[in-house]
Design a protein around this motif. Structure first.
Motif, short mmCIF file in Angstrom:
data_model
loop_
_atom_site.label_atom_id
_atom_site.label_comp_id
_atom_site.label_asym_id
_atom_site.label_seq_id
_atom_site.Cartn_x
_atom_site.Cartn_y
_atom_site.Cartn_z
N TRP A 11 -38.23 13.88 -13.89
CA TRP A 11 -36.94 14.05 -14.11
C TRP A 11 -36.10 13.05 -13.89
O TRP A 11 -34.93 12.75 -14.42
N LEU A 15 -33.13 11.53 -16.83
CA LEU A 15 -31.75 11.20 -16.63
C LEU A 15 -31.29 9.97 -16.80
O LEU A 15 -30.30 9.63 -17.20
N GLN A 18 -30.95 9.51 -20.36
CA GLN A 18 -29.69 10.47 -21.05
C GLN A 18 -28.54 9.18 -20.77
O GLN A 18 -27.86 9.10 -21.44
N ALA A 44 -32.35 14.42 -24.09
CA ALA A 44 -31.69 13.14 -23.17
C ALA A 44 -31.48 12.07 -23.89
O ALA A 44 -30.35 11.39 -23.45
N ARG A 85 -32.21 22.71 -16.76
CA ARG A 85 -32.40 21.23 -17.23
C ARG A 85 -31.91 21.11 -18.71
O ARG A 85 -31.19 19.95 -18.86
N ALA A 88 -28.13 20.29 -18.08
CA ALA A 88 -28.05 18.98 -17.26
C ALA A 88 -28.16 17.65 -18.36
O ALA A 88 -27.41 16.73 -18.14
N LEU A 89 -28.90 17.77 -19.51
CA LEU A 89 -29.09 16.76 -20.43
C LEU A 89 -28.14 16.68 -21.43
O LEU A 89 -28.12 15.74 -22.28
N GLY A 114 -28.42 16.75 -11.37
CA GLY A 114 -27.77 16.47 -12.65
C GLY A 114 -26.26 16.95 -12.67
O GLY A 114 -26.20 17.72 -11.65
N ARG A 115 -25.67 16.50 -13.55
CA ARG A 115 -24.04 16.87 -13.41
C ARG A 115 -24.04 18.20 -14.39
O ARG A 115 -24.70 18.62 -15.32
#
Length: 275
Positions: A11, A15, A18, A44, A85, A88-89, A114-115
């Motif tokens: 993961w 990120l 990304q 991503a 997930r 987040a991507l 993640g954001r």
């Protein structure tokens, strides 16, 4: 079928992909970690141009809720983590106003690192109340796409678009979001909203997550306004199948670019991405 294992290190790699700082190919990975890179890598990546992906969580018999409207546990725990997930991507997650009113979602990332993505509600007639959870001020961008001149609270962006035959045009919605710098978009719901982007030919990928339960009635996951009368004319996407554990995901590539994005990404020494 590929069995997905989203370990902390895989993961972390996704990120980094990304952010354009890593590739999806190099490194020693277990088969499950490699499957995770295969599943999430296309989402991503930011080197493949704008991406619009739809996601549906449904039962074995194609239902997204019961007759009474209960949709809370259609997806299993692994299916729900998968959805977080995906959020987040991407740059933004989009829902229709009916989903916002009925399900009162927050559209945040809580089950993975993640954001939070930008949250977008398609609300042609300004029905969404200003205190809706999706508009809560938590630092993420909040956007309402509407056709009416309805003011929104400070910090909430109102994108005004004209109605076309009583509806907002999906192509104009995507163009407006891209003008805001939101190029990777998840269309999360509901089924009508996903179907409109799909029928408009604007969806890059479609993911259908199926949980092992039979509901027996209730709304279906995806119904097109103009279904194909002949199987020969039906949409036949390039498809990959992944097991998440509690759910099985059918990952459908709807464009040549989507299929190309499944090839491993490698960053050369010059920083240029190469498949």
């Amino acid at each position: 079928m590929q069995f997905v294992d989203v370990t902390p290190r895989v993961w972390k790699r996704l990120l980094a992909v990304q952010q354009g700082l890593a590739c999806t190919c190099c490194g020693r990975w277990s088969p499950g970690e490699r499957a995770a890179l295969d599943l999430y890598g296309p989402l991503a990546r930011r080197d493949v141009g704008p991406v619009t992906v739809g996601q549906i969580g449904q039962s074995l018999d194609g239902r997204v809720a019961t007759v009474s409207g209960d949709a809370r546990d259609v997806s299993g725990p692994d299916g729900l983590a998968h959805l977080h997930r995906m959020r987040a991507l991407v740059d933004a997650v989009v829902i229709g106003v009916r989903t916002a009113l009925h399900d009162t979602p927050r559209l945040t990332v809580r089950l993975c690192a993640g954001r939070n993505p930008a949250r977008v509600v398609i609300d042609p007639r300004g029905r969404l109340p200003d205190d809706a959870p999706v508009l809560a001020d938590d630092g993420a961008r909040r956007i309402v796409v509407q056709a009416v001149d309805r003011p929104r609270p400070a910090g909430v962006t109102a994108l005004h678009l004209p109605l076309r035959d009583g509806q907002l045009d999906p192509a104009e919605i995507l163009a407006a979001l891209q003008a805001e710098g939101l190029n990777s978009v998840l269309i999360e719901g509901g089924g009508i909203t996903i179907a409109r982007f799909l029928e408009a030919g604007l969806m890059t990928r479609l993911q259908v997550a199926i949980a092992p339960l039979l509901i027996g009635g209730g709304p279906q996951g995806l119904t097109l306004a103009t279904p194909s009368p002949l199987l020969a004319d039906a949409i036949r996407p390039e498809m990959r199948v992944f097991s998440l554990g509690s759910d099985v995901v059918f990952d459908c590539g709807l464009t040549p670019e989507a299929v190309a994005a499944t090839a491993p990404l490698h960053l050369g020494r010059d920083g240029v991405s190469r498949a």
